[in-house]
Design a protein around this motif. Structure first.
Motif, PDB file in Angstrom:
ATOM      1  N   SER A 155       0.830  -1.211   0.000  1.00  0.00           N
ATOM      2  CA  SER A 155       0.000   0.000   0.000  1.00  0.00           C
ATOM      3  C   SER A 155       0.864   1.260   0.000  1.00  0.00           C
ATOM      4  O   SER A 155       0.516   2.271  -0.599  1.00  0.00           O
TER       5      SER A 155
ATOM      6  N   GLY B 135       3.582   1.528  -1.445  1.00  0.00           N
ATOM      7  CA  GLY B 135       4.267   1.634  -2.736  1.00  0.00           C
ATOM      8  C   GLY B 135       5.672   1.060  -2.728  1.00  0.00           C
ATOM      9  O   GLY B 135       6.447   1.292  -3.656  1.00  0.00           O
TER      10      GLY B 135
ATOM     11  N   GLU C 232      -5.697   1.225   2.896  1.00  0.00           N
ATOM     12  CA  GLU C 232      -4.680   1.355   1.835  1.00  0.00           C
ATOM     13  C   GLU C 232      -4.508   2.804   1.420  1.00  0.00           C
ATOM     14  O   GLU C 232      -3.412   3.226   1.064  1.00  0.00           O
TER      15      GLU C 232
ATOM     16  N   VAL D  20      -0.704   5.155   1.569  1.00  0.00           N
ATOM     17  CA  VAL D  20      -0.040   5.548   0.324  1.00  0.00           C
ATOM     18  C   VAL D  20       1.142   6.475   0.593  1.00  0.00           C
ATOM     19  O   VAL D  20       1.000   7.487   1.296  1.00  0.00           O
TER      20      VAL D  20
END
Ligand SMILES: [Zn+2]
Length: 296
Positions: A144, A146, A234, A238
């Motif tokens: 989530s 990245g 999520e 981020v």
């Protein structure tokens, strides 16, 4: 860099460890949440990675291979603990071995990443997950944020992407329940009914108490409001980034020149650890040991 490390270039190997140490630390730290063995598991993982570079198919598969090794080490830790070789969390031996009992990985996540509001609430809720769900969470959190792809997460779990999606869905439901529990417990003014229920609780998050408190929050007119306005986790995660590696751990696995360069922010932020001479002597001894083992 990966090819040079495979060829045995010491500098490339050190650089590789420096680059991927934070990722491994974040997976292990969150999965084991501050257990005294986090540093050992991270260190052992990095040694296995360096020792197994010959077997790596291609540099492009390095990260998923690294994550899979990390998960194997975590599962190995659980097995050892289940067999009694390592004391379980919360025991007396643990209390003795934890350098700073107040700073579990959740606390570190909140303070080092500066989390507040629902982000903080989500981080606190992770304490309430079952152990295997927390390992899954540690990967999904990084997905989530990245830092990992879903394919890498599925591979590390030894699951098909479809099966991984089902597992993630289930874990997220448990995380949502845990967020409600965190909300209910921190509500001000506190719910009278909840206070009565928690009178006999020792304050340690557990599956049993998660279920009890969630059951209360479903049926209580004061607490039921906590189920609304839960921003999907999520979205909250981020771009959050990685919790920086502490100075002690960096000292265990990296040569001194890379500790200064590689984790300057971690060193400056780690006021509670690495300050005593005893710790750095221990760190030095283990680093020497680690480097000897790496060469053999
Ligand atoms: Zn209530």
């Amino acid at each position: 860099m990966i090819r040079a490390a495979q060829d045995g270039n010491q500098q490339a190997q050190d650089a590789l460890v420096a680059e991927y140490l934070p990722l491994v630390y974040n997976i292990v730290g969150r999965a084991l949440n501050g257990h005294a063995d986090v540093d050992d598991v991270v260190q052992e993982t990095m040694l296995r990675v360096l020792g197994g570079l010959d077997g790596l198919r291609g540099p492009e598969t390095f990260r998923s291979w690294l994550v899979a090794i990390t998960m194997n080490q975590i599962r190995g830790h659980w097995r050892e603990r289940a067999s009694g070789a390592i004391p379980a969390g919360g025991g007396l031996a643990d209390a003795y071995d934890v350098v700073d009992p107040g700073a579990d990985f959740v606390d570190l996540t909140i303070t080092r990443l500066g989390l507040s509001g629902q982000r903080r609430e989500t981080a606190e809720a992770t304490r309430w997950l079952d152990e295997d769900d927390r390992a899954l969470l540690s990967l999904w959190w990084l997905e989530s944020a990245g830092e990992l792809t879903r394919a890498e997460v599925a591979e590390a779990l030894e699951l098909s992407p479809q099966h991984a999606a089902v597992r993630v869905q289930r874990m997220k439901a448990q995380l949502e329940t845990a967020r409600v529990v965190v909300r209910a417990l921190s509500a001000n003014p506190p719910c009278g009914g909840l206070r009565q229920i928690t009178a006999g609780w020792d304050g340690v998050p557990s599956a049993l108490w998660r279920k009890r408190l969630a059951r209360h929050a479903r049926g209580c007119s004061v607490c039921e409001g906590h189920w609304s306005n839960l921003v999907p986790a999520e979205g909250l995660l981020v771009g959050l980034g990685l919790v920086p590696v502490g100075a002690v751990l960096a000292g265990l696995v990296l040569p001194p020149d890379l500790v200064e360069v590689g984790s300057a922010s971690a060193v400056s932020g780690a006021s509670g650890d690495g300050s005593s001479g005893q710790v750095s002597a221990r760190a030095q001894a283990r680093r020497d040991r680690a480097r000897r083992r790496r060469r053999t």
